[in-house]
Design an enzyme around this catalytic site. Structure first.
Site, PDB file in Angstrom:
ATOM      1  N   LYS A   1     -12.372   0.947  11.894  1.00  0.00           N
ATOM      2  CA  LYS A   1     -10.984   1.078  12.368  1.00  0.00           C
ATOM      3  C   LYS A   1     -10.942   1.127  13.904  1.00  0.00           C
ATOM      4  CE  LYS A   1      -7.632   1.661  10.310  1.00  0.00           C
ATOM      5  NZ  LYS A   1      -6.628   0.700   9.787  1.00  0.00           N
TER       6      LYS A   1
ATOM      7  N   TYR B   1     -16.051   3.711   7.957  1.00  0.00           N
ATOM      8  CA  TYR B   1     -14.595   3.495   7.983  1.00  0.00           C
ATOM      9  C   TYR B   1     -14.065   3.732   9.407  1.00  0.00           C
ATOM     10  CZ  TYR B   1      -9.630   4.599   7.225  1.00  0.00           C
ATOM     11  OH  TYR B   1      -8.254   4.650   7.307  1.00  0.00           O
TER      12      TYR B   1
ATOM     13  N   GLY C   1       0.827  -1.207   0.000  1.00  0.00           N
ATOM     14  CA  GLY C   1       0.000   0.000   0.000  1.00  0.00           C
ATOM     15  C   GLY C   1       0.859   1.255   0.000  1.00  0.00           C
TER      16      GLY C   1
ATOM     17  N   TRP D   1      -4.670  12.085   6.742  1.00  0.00           N
ATOM     18  CA  TRP D   1      -4.443  12.792   5.476  1.00  0.00           C
ATOM     19  C   TRP D   1      -3.086  12.423   4.821  1.00  0.00           C
ATOM     20  CZ3 TRP D   1      -6.507  18.514   5.323  1.00  0.00           C
ATOM     21  CH2 TRP D   1      -7.803  18.558   5.867  1.00  0.00           C
TER      22      TRP D   1
ATOM     23  N   LEU E   1       1.488   3.556   2.400  1.00  0.00           N
ATOM     24  CA  LEU E   1       2.420   3.618   3.531  1.00  0.00           C
ATOM     25  C   LEU E   1       3.332   2.387   3.551  1.00  0.00           C
ATOM     26  CD1 LEU E   1       3.403   4.863   6.208  1.00  0.00           C
ATOM     27  CD2 LEU E   1       1.543   3.634   7.358  1.00  0.00           C
TER      28      LEU E   1
HETATM   29  N1  LIG Z   1      -4.481   7.030   3.664  1.00  0.00           N
HETATM   30  C1  LIG Z   1      -4.763   7.814   4.689  1.00  0.00           C
HETATM   31  O1  LIG Z   1      -4.942   9.032   4.543  1.00  0.00           O
HETATM   32  C2  LIG Z   1      -4.844   7.237   6.077  1.00  0.00           C
HETATM   33  C3  LIG Z   1      -5.225   8.078   7.134  1.00  0.00           C
HETATM   34  C4  LIG Z   1      -5.285   7.545   8.427  1.00  0.00           C
HETATM   35  C5  LIG Z   1      -4.981   6.207   8.663  1.00  0.00           C
HETATM   36  N2  LIG Z   1      -4.616   5.414   7.612  1.00  0.00           N
HETATM   37  C6  LIG Z   1      -4.312   4.003   7.898  1.00  0.00           C
HETATM   38  O2  LIG Z   1      -2.953   3.764   7.540  1.00  0.00           O
HETATM   39  C7  LIG Z   1      -2.811   2.447   6.996  1.00  0.00           C
HETATM   40  C8  LIG Z   1      -2.122   2.517   5.637  1.00  0.00           C
HETATM   41  O3  LIG Z   1      -2.937   3.314   4.783  1.00  0.00           O
HETATM   42  P1  LIG Z   1      -2.629   3.416   3.216  1.00  0.00           P
HETATM   43  O4  LIG Z   1      -3.271   4.647   2.729  1.00  0.00           O
HETATM   44  O5  LIG Z   1      -1.183   3.142   2.970  1.00  0.00           O
HETATM   45  O6  LIG Z   1      -3.514   2.179   2.675  1.00  0.00           O
HETATM   46  P2  LIG Z   1      -3.555   1.557   1.199  1.00  0.00           P
HETATM   47  O7  LIG Z   1      -2.659   2.282   0.269  1.00  0.00           O
HETATM   48  O8  LIG Z   1      -5.000   1.422   0.847  1.00  0.00           O
HETATM   49  O9  LIG Z   1      -2.923   0.123   1.451  1.00  0.00           O
HETATM   50  C9  LIG Z   1      -3.594  -0.865   2.149  1.00  0.00           C
HETATM   51  C10 LIG Z   1      -3.096  -2.208   1.631  1.00  0.00           C
HETATM   52  O10 LIG Z   1      -3.882  -3.225   2.273  1.00  0.00           O
HETATM   53  C11 LIG Z   1      -4.248  -4.159   1.278  1.00  0.00           C
HETATM   54  N3  LIG Z   1      -5.453  -4.888   1.648  1.00  0.00           N
HETATM   55  C12 LIG Z   1      -6.736  -4.517   1.479  1.00  0.00           C
HETATM   56  N4  LIG Z   1      -7.570  -5.481   1.893  1.00  0.00           N
HETATM   57  C13 LIG Z   1      -6.792  -6.492   2.345  1.00  0.00           C
HETATM   58  C14 LIG Z   1      -7.049  -7.785   2.870  1.00  0.00           C
HETATM   59  N5  LIG Z   1      -8.302  -8.246   3.018  1.00  0.00           N
HETATM   60  N6  LIG Z   1      -6.018  -8.566   3.247  1.00  0.00           N
HETATM   61  C15 LIG Z   1      -4.745  -8.133   3.074  1.00  0.00           C
HETATM   62  N7  LIG Z   1      -4.430  -6.936   2.553  1.00  0.00           N
HETATM   63  C16 LIG Z   1      -5.438  -6.123   2.188  1.00  0.00           C
HETATM   64  C17 LIG Z   1      -4.469  -3.303   0.051  1.00  0.00           C
HETATM   65  O11 LIG Z   1      -4.501  -4.097  -1.130  1.00  0.00           O
HETATM   66  P3  LIG Z   1      -5.397  -3.563  -2.385  1.00  0.00           P
HETATM   67  O12 LIG Z   1      -4.841  -2.240  -2.782  1.00  0.00           O
HETATM   68  O13 LIG Z   1      -5.211  -4.653  -3.402  1.00  0.00           O
HETATM   69  O14 LIG Z   1      -6.799  -3.455  -1.859  1.00  0.00           O
HETATM   70  C18 LIG Z   1      -3.294  -2.372   0.116  1.00  0.00           C
HETATM   71  O15 LIG Z   1      -2.141  -2.906  -0.469  1.00  0.00           O
HETATM   72  C19 LIG Z   1      -4.216   1.840   6.973  1.00  0.00           C
HETATM   73  O16 LIG Z   1      -4.365   1.015   8.088  1.00  0.00           O
HETATM   74  C20 LIG Z   1      -5.138   3.038   7.067  1.00  0.00           C
HETATM   75  O17 LIG Z   1      -6.372   2.722   7.689  1.00  0.00           O
HETATM   76  C21 LIG Z   1      -4.540   5.893   6.326  1.00  0.00           C
END
Ligand SMILES: NC(=O)c1ccc[n+]([C@@H]2O[C@H](COP(=O)([O-])OP(=O)(O)OC[C@H]3O[C@@H](n4cnc5c(N)ncnc54)[C@H](OP(=O)(O)O)[C@@H]3O)[C@@H](O)[C@H]2O)c1
Length: 288
Positions: free
Chosen positions: A132, A128, A11, A153, A13
């Site tokens: 979480k 969401y 993903g 963000w 991060l």
């Molecule tokens: N992005 C933000 O602004 C934000 C803000 C606050 C907190 N967070 C938290 O920070 C963390 C990282 O965020 P991110 O934006 O880097 O997330 P991301 O880019 O969406 O990456 C999440 C990864 O998890 C994989 N995934 C989804 N469903 C899954 C499953 N059932 N089993 C195994 N893997 C699975 C996704 O694969 P696919 O792409 O193939 O679905 C993706 O590679 C998350 O926990 C998120 O909740 C993010």
């Protein structure tokens, strides 16, 4: 040598974190899994696979992160973000591993109007955030040595994010309408990944808020992205969340207070504007 397992390694991060872990923890074995290696929704398979690996640290950052998608598909949101996290927590507890879990500012409702502390009561406004938060509760319930990092963000060089989207839209349109009634702190995944490494190296436990400092609205953030990228010909208009009419409600103010991070680890996060400038100058080529 420790065995560190990252779940969600492909993903936005995850990819940044894998790079930093490989360079900073070269004596440890760092293993990255994503959906191809483990579907966290599947309890028995996930627990068995992790138990067989016997990691000392499990960093769980896989999630269903499409906030509007979660609103439209709550079953999937809870299956991945809540139950999926329970499965990983269960496996971590069986291995007696430390577990690091990434959570979100969307556990808060935004009514406080001043930066949220780790001890403030959560009250999510959308599916969401609820899913979480349930994940956080499972981690606290199952894992003795756990670290929950709430952030917000995110943007960075890997994956879909607001910075890339604004620059893309600026290539196609002359006017951009951006929401001006939600405040938060844009956070660079590179800064966050370094903080995650430092936190688990220091072996702290509990909940920590980690985001770049200062705050803005999406509108101000959008203006800064265009200005720092030298895009002058696009007009930016402020709009309200109601005008944008998205499926999921968002808090109007979800700034995270990161004082605990500073007090307990000495780590300070730089202002979001500085991180953005750095990011845009490093990745200008790939973003243009
Ligand atoms: N992005 C933000 O602004 C934000 C803000 C606050 C907190 N967070 C938290 O920070 C963390 C990282 O965020 P991110 O934006 O880097 O997330 P991301 O880019 O969406 O990456 C999440 C990864 O998890 C994989 N995934 C989804 N469903 C899954 C499953 N059932 N089993 C195994 N893997 C699975 C996704 O694969 P696919 O792409 O193939 O679905 C993706 O590679 C998350 O926990 C998120 O909740 C993010």
């Amino acid at each position: 040598m420790r065995r560190i397992l990252v779940i969600g390694a492909k993903g936005m991060l995850g990819r940044e974190l894998m790079d930093i872990l490989h360079s900073s923890f070269s004596k440890d074995e760092v293993i990255g899994w994503d959906i191809e290696e483990i579907d966290v929704q599947k309890e028995d398979e996930s627990v068995m696979k992790i138990e067989a690996l016997r990691p000392e640290v499990v960093i769980h950052i896989a999630a269903y992160t499409d906030v509007d998608g979660c609103e439209l598909n709550p079953e999937k949101a809870f299956a991945v973000n809540a139950e999926g996290t329970r499965h990983i927590a269960l496996a971590a507890s069986k291995c007696r591993a430390k577990m690091v879990y990434l959570s979100t500012d969307y556990v808060f409702d935004g009514e406080k109007r001043e930066p949220y502390l780790e001890s403030d009561p959560p009250r999510p406004l959308n599916v969401y955030g609820h899913s979480k938060l349930k994940g956080e509760q499972y981690v606290q319930q199952w894992v003795e040595d756990s670290l929950i990092i709430r952030t917000q963000w995110l943007y960075g060089p890997f994956g879909k994010n607001f910075v890339a989207s604004i620059l893309q839209q600026a290539r196609e349109k002359e006017v951009l309408s951006i929401v001006d009634d939600q405040a938060g702190s844009p956070t660079y995944t590179g800064d966050l990944a370094r903080a995650v490494c430092k936190l688990f190296q220091l072996d702290v436990r509990g909940i920590f808020h980690v985001a770049n400092s200062d705050f803005c609205t999406w509108y101000t953030f959008g203006q800064a992205i265009l200005k720092l990228s030298g895009v002058n010909r696009v007009k930016v208009l402020p709009i309200s969340s109601r005008e944008l009419c998205r499926p999921a409600a968002r808090p109007s103010y979800s700034v995270l207070n990161c004082q605990k991070l500073k007090k307990e680890t000495g780590l300070t996060m730089r202002p979001w504007s500085e991180a953005l400038k750095d990011y845009l100058s490093t990745y200008r080529q790939s973003l243009s």
